[in-house]
Design a protein around this motif. Structure first.
Motif, PDB file in Angstrom:
ATOM      1  N   MET B   1       0.859  -1.223   0.004  1.00 46.23           N
ATOM      2  CA  MET B   1      -0.160   0.012  -0.033  1.00 46.23           C
ATOM      3  C   MET B   1       0.884   1.286  -0.190  1.00 46.23           C
ATOM      4  SD  MET B   1      -3.072   0.941   2.714  1.00 46.23           S
ATOM      5  CE  MET B   1      -1.841   0.347   3.929  1.00 46.23           C
ATOM      6  N   PHE B   2       1.629   1.289   0.896  1.00 49.15           N
ATOM      7  CA  PHE B   2       2.438   2.610   1.074  1.00 49.15           C
ATOM      8  C   PHE B   2       3.693   2.447  -0.310  1.00 49.15           C
ATOM      9  CE2 PHE B   2       1.204   4.100   4.893  1.00 49.15           C
ATOM     10  CZ  PHE B   2       1.083   3.147   5.678  1.00 49.15           C
ATOM     11  N   ALA B   5       2.066   3.968  -3.320  1.00 54.81           N
ATOM     12  CA  ALA B   5       2.164   5.265  -3.176  1.00 54.81           C
ATOM     13  C   ALA B   5       3.546   6.057  -3.474  1.00 54.81           C
ATOM     14  CB  ALA B   5       1.491   5.935  -1.813  1.00 54.81           C
ATOM     15  N   VAL B   9       4.951   8.468  -6.210  1.00 54.03           N
ATOM     16  CA  VAL B   9       5.802   9.608  -5.921  1.00 54.03           C
ATOM     17  C   VAL B   9       6.968   9.717  -6.496  1.00 54.03           C
ATOM     18  CG1 VAL B   9       6.563  11.105  -4.131  1.00 54.03           C
ATOM     19  CG2 VAL B   9       4.080   9.953  -3.894  1.00 54.03           C
ATOM     20  N   LEU B  39       6.765  16.926  -3.658  1.00 54.95           N
ATOM     21  CA  LEU B  39       7.012  15.526  -3.680  1.00 54.95           C
ATOM     22  C   LEU B  39       7.923  15.074  -2.572  1.00 54.95           C
ATOM     23  CD1 LEU B  39       6.992  15.061  -7.696  1.00 54.95           C
ATOM     24  CD2 LEU B  39       5.228  14.513  -6.094  1.00 54.95           C
ATOM     25  N   VAL B  41       8.272  16.103   0.505  1.00 56.47           N
ATOM     26  CA  VAL B  41       7.605  15.958   1.529  1.00 56.47           C
ATOM     27  C   VAL B  41       6.493  14.907   1.748  1.00 56.47           C
ATOM     28  CG1 VAL B  41       5.415  17.385   2.624  1.00 56.47           C
ATOM     29  CG2 VAL B  41       7.479  18.671   1.721  1.00 56.47           C
ATOM     30  N   LEU B  42       5.872  14.703   0.431  1.00 57.58           N
ATOM     31  CA  LEU B  42       5.128  13.268   0.377  1.00 57.58           C
ATOM     32  C   LEU B  42       5.915  12.212   0.458  1.00 57.58           C
ATOM     33  CD1 LEU B  42       2.585  14.389  -2.357  1.00 57.58           C
ATOM     34  CD2 LEU B  42       2.231  14.651   0.014  1.00 57.58           C
ATOM     35  N   ALA B  45       6.963  11.871   4.301  1.00 62.87           N
ATOM     36  CA  ALA B  45       5.614  11.240   5.114  1.00 62.87           C
ATOM     37  C   ALA B  45       5.485   9.794   4.811  1.00 62.87           C
ATOM     38  CB  ALA B  45       4.553  12.049   4.878  1.00 62.87           C
ATOM     39  N   THR B  46       5.388   9.299   3.514  1.00 61.94           N
ATOM     40  CA  THR B  46       5.194   7.876   3.192  1.00 61.94           C
ATOM     41  C   THR B  46       6.066   6.830   3.678  1.00 61.94           C
ATOM     42  OG1 THR B  46       4.267   8.623   1.320  1.00 61.94           O
ATOM     43  CG2 THR B  46       4.526   6.456   1.546  1.00 61.94           C
ATOM     44  N   PHE B  49       6.224   6.369   7.286  1.00 61.71           N
ATOM     45  CA  PHE B  49       5.286   5.223   7.838  1.00 61.71           C
ATOM     46  C   PHE B  49       5.564   3.873   7.440  1.00 61.71           C
ATOM     47  CE2 PHE B  49       1.389   6.776   9.881  1.00 61.71           C
ATOM     48  CZ  PHE B  49       1.441   8.257   9.505  1.00 61.71           C
ATOM     49  N   PRO B  54       7.761   8.148  13.313  1.00 63.61           N
ATOM     50  CA  PRO B  54       7.318   9.259  13.218  1.00 63.61           C
ATOM     51  C   PRO B  54       7.844  10.407  13.037  1.00 63.61           C
ATOM     52  CG  PRO B  54       6.792   8.463  15.347  1.00 63.61           C
ATOM     53  CD  PRO B  54       7.541   7.199  14.402  1.00 63.61           C
ATOM     54  N   LEU B  57       8.056  12.893   9.849  1.00 66.84           N
ATOM     55  CA  LEU B  57       6.872  13.917   9.686  1.00 66.84           C
ATOM     56  C   LEU B  57       7.351  15.271   9.900  1.00 66.84           C
ATOM     57  CD1 LEU B  57       3.722  11.963  10.933  1.00 66.84           C
ATOM     58  CD2 LEU B  57       4.660  12.347   8.532  1.00 66.84           C
ATOM     59  N   ASP B  58       8.193  15.340  11.069  1.00 66.36           N
ATOM     60  CA  ASP B  58       8.758  16.383  11.578  1.00 66.36           C
ATOM     61  C   ASP B  58       9.764  17.102  10.444  1.00 66.36           C
ATOM     62  OD1 ASP B  58       7.595  15.969  13.745  1.00 66.36           O
ATOM     63  OD2 ASP B  58       9.250  15.442  14.690  1.00 66.36           O
ATOM     64  N   ALA B  60       9.184  16.356   7.274  1.00 64.63           N
ATOM     65  CA  ALA B  60       8.534  16.736   6.071  1.00 64.63           C
ATOM     66  C   ALA B  60       7.909  18.300   6.308  1.00 64.63           C
ATOM     67  CB  ALA B  60       7.283  15.948   5.838  1.00 64.63           C
ATOM     68  N   ILE B  61       7.656  18.503   7.526  1.00 63.26           N
ATOM     69  CA  ILE B  61       7.110  19.990   7.996  1.00 63.26           C
ATOM     70  C   ILE B  61       8.069  20.950   7.500  1.00 63.26           C
ATOM     71  CG2 ILE B  61       6.272  21.577   9.677  1.00 63.26           C
ATOM     72  CD1 ILE B  61       5.048  19.096  11.076  1.00 63.26           C
TER      73      ILE B  61
END
Lengths: 110, 85
Positions: B1-2, B5, B9, B39, B41-42, B45-46, B49, B54, B57-58, B60-61
């Motif tokens: 699944m990931f 994606a 990307v 992209l 950033v995406l 994040a992917t 996961f 986690p 995610l920081d 990515a921000i």
């Protein structure tokens, strides 16, 4: 509940990936700079939005979901700003849109 | 699944890089750079996961914010010739 969340995130992630590829192909095939910005917008809005939504379903109720929403908000606010600045700079530098050229030399058919 | 994606990307990343190389005007290249940033950033994040970390995610921000600031700075340079006094 988790099977539903998995199914929903699976659908959202694959749809987001699909829209990313659609935007990427549009980025290549579009004839003019301003139309390419439209394709890049597809990536920023639908591609990013659906992928982040899919990840939020995976994260469930946790800090990771909050961070994903912050990323979504960041892209939601900064992407239009950057695109506007890009179009403003291109127009300022005299990059004529394709439609403008066609109107000048080809009278409209209607 | 990931994986699906992430592969999508990455494929879009390749298309954006092709546009960056082909782009006739400099603004096409800045547009491709902006798309590559989103992209990234995406992808962060992917992958965050996939490897169950986690903290990505920081990253990515922060990367999202830096990407926009960089794009605006490059645009200001190409629009007005310099970055101001």
């Amino acid at each position: 509940m988790s099977a539903l969340a998995d199914a929903a995130s699976w659908i959202l992630l694959s749809a987001g990936g699909l829209f990313c590829i659609v935007g990427g192909v549009g980025l290549i095939r579009m004839p003019d700079f301003y139309t390419r910005m439209h394709a890049a917008g597809v990536i920023d809005t639908l591609g990013a939005g659906l992928i982040l939504a899919g990840l939020v379903f995976q994260a469930g109720f946790s800090l990771a979901a909050v961070k994903l929403l912050v990323i979504g908000l960041l892209i939601f606010f900064t992407s239009p700003t950057a695109t506007h600045a890009l179009a403003q700079a291109a127009l300022g530098r005299g990059l004529e849109p394709l439609a403008a050229k066609e109107e000048e030399n080809a009278p409209s058919k209607c | 699944m990931f994986g699906a994606a992430a592969v999508a990307v990455l494929a879009t990343l390749v298309l954006a890089l092709v546009r960056a190389v082909l782009g006739p005007t400099v603004f096409d290249r800045v547009l491709a750079g902006n798309t590559v940033g989103t992209l990234a950033v995406l992808l962060l994040a992917t992958i965050g996961f996939v490897v169950e970390r986690p903290e990505f995610l920081d990253l990515a921000i922060v990367y999202g914010v830096l990407n926009v600031v960089g794009t605006i700075a490059v645009l200001k340079f190409f629009r007005y010739g310099d970055l101001g006094e």
